[in-house]
Design a protein around this motif. Structure first.
Motif, mmCIF file in Angstrom:
data_model
loop_
_atom_site.group_PDB
_atom_site.id
_atom_site.type_symbol
_atom_site.label_atom_id
_atom_site.label_comp_id
_atom_site.label_asym_id
_atom_site.label_seq_id
_atom_site.Cartn_x
_atom_site.Cartn_y
_atom_site.Cartn_z
ATOM 1 N N ALA A 104 32.837 6.716 2.878
ATOM 2 C CA ALA A 104 33.969 5.943 3.387
ATOM 3 C C ALA A 104 35.218 6.133 2.528
ATOM 4 O O ALA A 104 36.344 6.076 3.043
ATOM 5 C CB ALA A 104 33.603 4.455 3.443
ATOM 6 N N MET A 105 35.048 6.362 1.222
ATOM 7 C CA MET A 105 36.205 6.442 0.313
ATOM 8 C C MET A 105 36.772 7.846 0.170
ATOM 9 O O MET A 105 37.941 7.996 -0.196
ATOM 10 C CB MET A 105 35.809 5.923 -1.075
ATOM 11 C CG MET A 105 35.449 4.452 -1.124
ATOM 12 S SD MET A 105 35.304 3.815 -2.824
ATOM 13 C CE MET A 105 34.148 4.989 -3.540
ATOM 14 N N ARG A 106 35.981 8.872 0.450
ATOM 15 C CA ARG A 106 36.486 10.237 0.243
ATOM 16 C C ARG A 106 37.573 10.536 1.275
ATOM 17 O O ARG A 106 37.706 9.870 2.309
ATOM 18 C CB ARG A 106 35.337 11.246 0.328
ATOM 19 C CG ARG A 106 34.462 11.129 1.575
ATOM 20 C CD ARG A 106 34.930 11.933 2.745
ATOM 21 N NE ARG A 106 34.315 11.477 3.988
ATOM 22 C CZ ARG A 106 34.561 12.025 5.167
ATOM 23 N NH1 ARG A 106 35.383 13.037 5.279
ATOM 24 N NH2 ARG A 106 34.004 11.535 6.263
ATOM 25 N N SER A 107 38.357 11.534 0.995
ATOM 26 C CA SER A 107 39.413 11.917 1.919
ATOM 27 C C SER A 107 38.811 12.417 3.234
ATOM 28 O O SER A 107 37.787 13.112 3.236
ATOM 29 C CB SER A 107 40.267 13.035 1.308
ATOM 30 O OG SER A 107 41.120 13.600 2.283
ATOM 31 N N HIS A 108 39.461 12.083 4.341
ATOM 32 C CA HIS A 108 39.000 12.593 5.631
ATOM 33 C C HIS A 108 39.181 14.101 5.725
ATOM 34 O O HIS A 108 38.624 14.743 6.617
ATOM 35 C CB HIS A 108 39.769 11.905 6.772
ATOM 36 C CG HIS A 108 41.258 12.089 6.695
ATOM 37 N ND1 HIS A 108 42.048 11.332 5.877
ATOM 38 C CD2 HIS A 108 42.096 12.955 7.334
ATOM 39 C CE1 HIS A 108 43.317 11.703 6.008
ATOM 40 N NE2 HIS A 108 43.362 12.689 6.891
ATOM 41 N N GLU A 109 39.933 14.666 4.797
ATOM 42 C CA GLU A 109 40.134 16.113 4.766
ATOM 43 C C GLU A 109 39.140 16.809 3.841
ATOM 44 O O GLU A 109 39.259 18.011 3.594
ATOM 45 C CB GLU A 109 41.565 16.431 4.334
ATOM 46 C CG GLU A 109 42.604 15.937 5.347
ATOM 47 C CD GLU A 109 44.025 16.247 4.903
ATOM 48 O OE1 GLU A 109 44.238 16.418 3.688
ATOM 49 O OE2 GLU A 109 44.904 16.317 5.768
ATOM 50 N N TYR A 263 39.610 10.392 9.918
ATOM 51 C CA TYR A 263 39.100 9.157 9.320
ATOM 52 C C TYR A 263 37.794 9.409 8.569
ATOM 53 O O TYR A 263 37.054 10.360 8.840
ATOM 54 C CB TYR A 263 38.881 8.089 10.394
ATOM 55 C CG TYR A 263 37.873 8.477 11.460
ATOM 56 C CD1 TYR A 263 36.544 8.055 11.388
ATOM 57 C CD2 TYR A 263 38.251 9.264 12.550
ATOM 58 C CE1 TYR A 263 35.627 8.407 12.364
ATOM 59 C CE2 TYR A 263 37.348 9.618 13.536
ATOM 60 C CZ TYR A 263 36.037 9.189 13.437
ATOM 61 O OH TYR A 263 35.130 9.550 14.410
ATOM 62 N N SER A 264 37.550 8.535 7.597
ATOM 63 C CA SER A 264 36.301 8.543 6.817
ATOM 64 C C SER A 264 35.610 7.204 7.044
ATOM 65 O O SER A 264 36.233 6.154 6.858
ATOM 66 C CB SER A 264 36.587 8.735 5.329
ATOM 67 O OG SER A 264 37.247 9.969 5.102
ATOM 68 N N LEU A 265 34.327 7.245 7.411
ATOM 69 C CA LEU A 265 33.622 6.015 7.784
ATOM 70 C C LEU A 265 32.217 5.988 7.200
ATOM 71 O O LEU A 265 31.464 6.967 7.289
ATOM 72 C CB LEU A 265 33.548 5.903 9.316
ATOM 73 C CG LEU A 265 32.831 4.681 9.883
ATOM 74 C CD1 LEU A 265 33.570 3.393 9.510
ATOM 75 C CD2 LEU A 265 32.709 4.791 11.401
ATOM 76 N N GLY A 266 31.877 4.867 6.608
ATOM 77 C CA GLY A 266 30.504 4.599 6.192
ATOM 78 C C GLY A 266 30.050 3.300 6.828
ATOM 79 O O GLY A 266 30.879 2.423 7.125
ATOM 80 N N MET A 267 28.757 3.138 7.040
ATOM 81 C CA MET A 267 28.265 1.898 7.645
ATOM 82 C C MET A 267 26.866 1.592 7.127
ATOM 83 O O MET A 267 26.025 2.487 7.004
ATOM 84 C CB MET A 267 28.225 2.005 9.170
ATOM 85 C CG MET A 267 27.766 0.708 9.834
ATOM 86 S SD MET A 267 28.121 0.650 11.609
ATOM 87 C CE MET A 267 27.011 1.897 12.211
ATOM 88 N N VAL A 268 26.638 0.316 6.826
ATOM 89 C CA VAL A 268 25.324 -0.169 6.396
ATOM 90 C C VAL A 268 24.964 -1.372 7.258
ATOM 91 O O VAL A 268 25.725 -2.347 7.304
ATOM 92 C CB VAL A 268 25.311 -0.558 4.907
ATOM 93 C CG1 VAL A 268 23.910 -1.022 4.497
ATOM 94 C CG2 VAL A 268 25.768 0.611 4.041
ATOM 95 N N VAL A 269 23.813 -1.296 7.927
ATOM 96 C CA VAL A 269 23.350 -2.388 8.784
ATOM 97 C C VAL A 269 21.993 -2.854 8.278
ATOM 98 O O VAL A 269 21.102 -2.036 8.038
ATOM 99 C CB VAL A 269 23.224 -1.937 10.262
ATOM 100 C CG1 VAL A 269 22.834 -3.123 11.139
ATOM 101 C CG2 VAL A 269 24.526 -1.325 10.747
#
Length: 502
Positions: A104-109, A263-269
């Motif tokens: 999630a924090m890294r650059s989308h590039e 975009y950069s996305l992380g998710m925890v469920v």
């Protein structure tokens, strides 16, 4: 010499509980223990109330976890495990949550190339465990104490007050995922005021590129997915590979389009086993395959307090400019690229059949390997990264399969309960029928005695002579008495004594 047994210690499968010399090495702490001997006869335990205590509560089924040698492979992995245990959080879930936050924090590039072009590092995690054991603790464990947002995500943004990094936001609908990246900005219209200052207006558009979604209970995901017209599944499948998400509704206020690769996305469920089943059942669409499945139960949690090891040192910024994100493509070793290509060609040719559950295995392993390299401060994937990622994938698959198996067993148990309930219902119905028949026989005998004593009774007399509570059975009683030959019925319906035997 044997060591004392801690609460987390358990004997291995090779230990005989009735053997007086049952010493073995604990699979969790590694010490030699002398395990307690069970003296009660096996048949006593199978008969309630015969020399045995009340049955113990059934423990929560354990799910597979990462092996000890995984954590020992690198100092940074041990660092993460210690950080998790210091906050009483399950190590495996914290490990995967760290990767999700890193994604999630890294650059989308910043992408990776495993031989099939540039691929997104977006990463989704499903932690599975019973309620109340600390799935939410993993969110606390990956806070600023362990991972701080890099400098380029803390700078003010031009034209908006929106934070550059949406850290730990809840899950919305499919459109809501795109909305996380949306906001308002002040835009110049091209006109100027009399004093020469530019005229501006509020415009809705993309205001950030980085987001981490945290959902404590997977029931929230299930409820959102059950809504009529919900787009959560398609949105997640697109987001996992970095494709365009959102929708265009014709108006500026309702249009939310986040373009591919921006975009950069992380998710925890966090799921309970039962709430995970709807997602796991969605293998046909491929949503379940986009998640790394992780145990939220940690049998290696130490008894002693663990000191927090401090911040992780992450290399997400440019080597020369601290406030600039590192960009580019992370390459894979040629041997891994060649193997991935051979495996894919064999699948396309129909030479191998890949289970539906494992349809996204190559890409998931690539994501894991690239994130492990990034975690280690490198921007190219190594053979060791690939081996560690393979371990993570294998455990993820085992957790997923174990949850599915538990679900199948629960379905079978429920089916057995229903079958038993149906049998019991039929038995009660039969008993009720028998009870009615015996009552009818008794009432028929009583009625016949009255008819004989009176030399015959009219229908009204016969009915009013019955108990008030039994009068609703009058017709059945008369029919039963007639069948048994206890009375005769005249043409007018009167009740007569039976004819004398010839």
């Amino acid at each position: 010499m044997t060591a004392p047994i801690h609460e987390r210690c358990r004997p291995g499968d090779d230990v005989d509980p009735l053997d007086p010399d049952n010493k073995s090495t604990c699979p969790y702490c590694g010490d030699l223990h002398a395990w307690p001997v069970e003296t009660a006869a096996p048949d006593q335990h199978s008969v309630p109330g015969v020399g045995s205590p009340e049955p113990a509560a059934v423990p929560t089924p354990r799910l597979p976890i990462l092996p000890a040698d995984f954590w020992q492979a690198r100092p940074i992995l041990k660092h993460i495990r210690d950080a998790a245990h210091s906050r009483l959080a399950p190590a495996d879930l914290v490990m995967h949550s760290v990767l999700a936050k890193l994604a999630a924090m890294r650059s989308h590039e910043l992408t990776f190339d495993s031989g099939r072009g540039q691929s997104s590092l977006n990463y989704f995690v499903a932690g599975v465990g019973p309620t109340g054991i600390g799935k939410s603790l993993s969110q606390d464990a990956i806070g600023d104490e362990l991972i701080k947002a890099p400098a380029y995500l803390t700078l003010p943004q031009e034209g908006t007050d929106a934070e550059a990094f949406a850290d730990g936001v809840p899950l919305g609908s499919g459109e809501g995922i795109a909305e996380i990246f949306m906001g308002t900005k002040e835009k110049e219209t091209g006109n100027t005021r009399k004093d020469g200052t530019p005229v501006t207006r509020q415009v809705r558009e993309m205001v950030r590129h980085n987001a981490l979604i945290m959902v404590d209970e997977g029931e929230t995901y299930s409820r959102i997915g059950e809504r009529k017209g919900s787009m959560i599944g398609p949105a997640l499948r697109s987001a996992w590979v970095g494709r365009s998400i959102g929708q265009s509704n014709g108006g500026a206020e309702t249009t939310r389009i986040i373009k591919a690769g921006t975009y950069s996305l992380g998710m925890v469920v966090g799921f309970q086993p039962v709430t995970a089943l709807p997602l796991l059942a969605d293998t046909a669409t491929g949503t379940a395959q986009r998640f790394a499945w992780v145990s939220a139960i940690d049998p290696t949690m130490p008894d002693e307090q663990v000191t927090h090891p401090g911040l992780l040192s992450l290399a997400l910024t440019d080597e020369q400019f601290e406030h600039t994100a590192r960009t580019g493509s992370m390459p894979f070793p040629t041997e891994i690229i060649d193997q991935l290509r051979r495996d894919h060609v064999a699948k396309v040719r129909g030479e191998v059949a890949v289970p539906e559950r494992d349809s996204q295995a190559p890409l998931m392993r690539c994501k894991m390997a690239a994130l492990l390299a990034l975690l280690d401060g490198r921007f190219e994937v190594s053979e060791e990264d690939w081996k560690l990622a393979t371990v993570m994938w294998d455990i993820s698959s085992a957790v997923r399969d174990a949850v599915i198996e538990q679900g199948d067993q629960e379905k079978a148990r429920q089916a057995e309960v229903i079958a038993q309930a149906r049998v019991q219902l039929r038995e009660r119905e039969a008993a009720a029928v028998n009870g009615v028949e015996s009552k009818l026989d008794r009432l028929a005998t009583t009625l016949a005695a009255r008819v004989v004593d009176a030399g015959g009774l009219r229908r009204k007399e016969a009915r009013t002579g019955m108990r008030r509570d039994d009068r609703h059975l009058y017709e059945q009683v008369v029919e039963r008495a007639d069948q048994l030959g206890l009375i005769r019925l005249s043409d007018s319906g009167a009740l007569l004594p039976p004819l004398p035997a010839v």
